[in-house]
Design an enzyme around this catalytic site. Structure first.
Site, PDB file in Angstrom:
ATOM      1  N   ILE A 192      -6.813  -5.988   4.482  1.00  0.00           N
ATOM      2  CA  ILE A 192      -7.347  -5.126   5.535  1.00  0.00           C
ATOM      3  C   ILE A 192      -8.795  -4.739   5.241  1.00  0.00           C
ATOM      4  O   ILE A 192      -9.626  -4.682   6.149  1.00  0.00           O
ATOM      5  CB  ILE A 192      -6.460  -3.873   5.683  1.00  0.00           C
TER       6      ILE A 192
ATOM      7  N   ASP B  57     -14.553  -2.725  -4.896  1.00  0.00           N
ATOM      8  CA  ASP B  57     -13.252  -3.202  -5.367  1.00  0.00           C
ATOM      9  C   ASP B  57     -13.263  -3.215  -6.889  1.00  0.00           C
ATOM     10  O   ASP B  57     -14.332  -3.293  -7.504  1.00  0.00           O
ATOM     11  CB  ASP B  57     -12.962  -4.606  -4.836  1.00  0.00           C
TER      12      ASP B  57
ATOM     13  N   ASP C  39     -13.288   1.218 -10.029  1.00  0.00           N
ATOM     14  CA  ASP C  39     -11.894   1.630 -10.031  1.00  0.00           C
ATOM     15  C   ASP C  39     -11.865   3.030  -9.424  1.00  0.00           C
ATOM     16  O   ASP C  39     -12.342   3.994 -10.044  1.00  0.00           O
ATOM     17  CB  ASP C  39     -11.356   1.650 -11.463  1.00  0.00           C
ATOM     18  N   VAL C  40     -11.318   3.163  -8.233  1.00  0.00           N
ATOM     19  CA  VAL C  40     -11.408   4.437  -7.503  1.00  0.00           C
ATOM     20  C   VAL C  40     -10.606   5.548  -8.161  1.00  0.00           C
ATOM     21  O   VAL C  40     -10.759   6.723  -7.794  1.00  0.00           O
ATOM     22  CB  VAL C  40     -10.983   4.279  -6.028  1.00  0.00           C
TER      23      VAL C  40
ATOM     24  N   ASN D  40      -9.684   2.535   1.627  1.00  0.00           N
ATOM     25  CA  ASN D  40      -8.620   1.550   1.831  1.00  0.00           C
ATOM     26  C   ASN D  40      -7.943   1.126   0.533  1.00  0.00           C
ATOM     27  O   ASN D  40      -6.813   0.637   0.561  1.00  0.00           O
ATOM     28  CB  ASN D  40      -9.207   0.325   2.537  1.00  0.00           C
TER      29      ASN D  40
ATOM     30  N   SER E  68      -0.063   4.885   5.496  1.00  0.00           N
ATOM     31  CA  SER E  68       0.989   3.907   5.770  1.00  0.00           C
ATOM     32  C   SER E  68       2.065   4.589   6.596  1.00  0.00           C
ATOM     33  O   SER E  68       2.219   5.819   6.546  1.00  0.00           O
ATOM     34  CB  SER E  68       1.597   3.396   4.456  1.00  0.00           C
TER      35      SER E  68
ATOM     36  N   TYR F  86       5.030   5.570  -3.663  1.00  0.00           N
ATOM     37  CA  TYR F  86       4.137   5.039  -2.636  1.00  0.00           C
ATOM     38  C   TYR F  86       4.139   5.917  -1.388  1.00  0.00           C
ATOM     39  O   TYR F  86       3.082   6.333  -0.894  1.00  0.00           O
ATOM     40  CB  TYR F  86       4.558   3.611  -2.282  1.00  0.00           C
TER      41      TYR F  86
END
Length: 250
Positions: free
Chosen positions: A15, A34, A56-57, A83, A134, A147
């Site tokens: 996405i 990313d 690395d977020v 995202n 999600s 999750y």
């Protein structure tokens, strides 16, 4: 500078990559963020108008450097798409704290860290934030304790951002994808799972990465200038049917 810009995390595939391409088609400059440096470099190398930023977020220091570099490269930040995410599924009883933190640190902490680090630039540009959650954050499902909970947190965090940053002209919205035909999903979904999703989704199919990207890009655009604090389920109608049985549909 008048050229609009965007920052997309998790931009090397799926996405995030589809959203990057849609922003580029609009004429925006895009910072592709990313943690997979090899794939990021490969995909960024195929595109003009992008800057690749390894990050690395879940790491505050990484995020602080990414934000500094993004602002320096782009000059302004009109949109931030949070995202980046990880999926780690399993029963509640098998979810140890390491798994819990692995999911939370990227899916929820990452959204918080990136948004906070880029808040000054977003306020200066009166920009937009779109956080990717999600349908698992909207409705419970087996095997998704970490999750789903992380994505529910993203939904509420989005509403907090909208409530607090609105006075600065910053809009914050959340997109909740349903089943999407990504390479990863197709690799792990059995035919039985695919058939079950098709039966349960009113549109009777998976979504595409581009279809989710179109919703994201719209929410970042001036066409959505009075839309903030909203949660959009881009899921083919899956959320709308709740626990309704496909067999009972006429």
């Amino acid at each position: 500078m008048t050229q609009k810009t965007a920052i997309v995390t998790g931009a090397a595939r799926g996405i995030g990559l589809a959203t990057t391409d849609l922003f580029l088609a609009e004429g925006r400059r895009v910072a592709m963020v990313d943690r997979d440096s090899d794939i990021l470099a490969e995909e960024a190398g195929k595109r003009d108008g992008v800057v690749a930023l390894h990050c690395d977020v879940s790491d505050p220091d990484d995020v602080a450097k990414m934000a500094e570099d993004a602002v320096a490269e782009l000059g302004r930040v009109d949109a931030l798409v949070n995202n980046a995410g990880v999926a780690d599924f399993g029963p509640i009883d098998d979810c140890d704290f390491a798994m819990w933190r692995r999911v939370m640190s990227t899916n929820l902490d990452g959204v918080f860290l990136c948004s906070q680090a880029l808040a000054p630039a977003l306020k200066a540009a009166q920009g937009a934030v779109v956080n990717i959650a999600s349908i698992s954050g909207l409705r419970a499902s087996t095997l998704r304790v970490a999750y789903g909970t992380s994505k529910a947190g993203v939904i509420h965090l989005t509403q907090q951002q909208a409530a607090e940053w609105g006075e600065f002209g910053v809009r914050a919205n959340c997109v909740c994808p349903g089943p999407v035909r990504t390479k990863l999903a197709m690799a792990v979904h059995t035919q039985e799972i695919i058939d079950a999703y098709h039966d349960a989704i009113p549109l009777n199919r998976y979504g595409s990465e581009q279809e989710i990207g179109e919703v994201i890009v719209f929410l970042c655009s001036d066409k959505a200038s009075y839309v903030t604090g909203q949660v959009v389920a881009a899921d083919g109608g899956f959320q709308s049917t709740g626990v309704g049985l496909p067999a009972l549909r006429s």
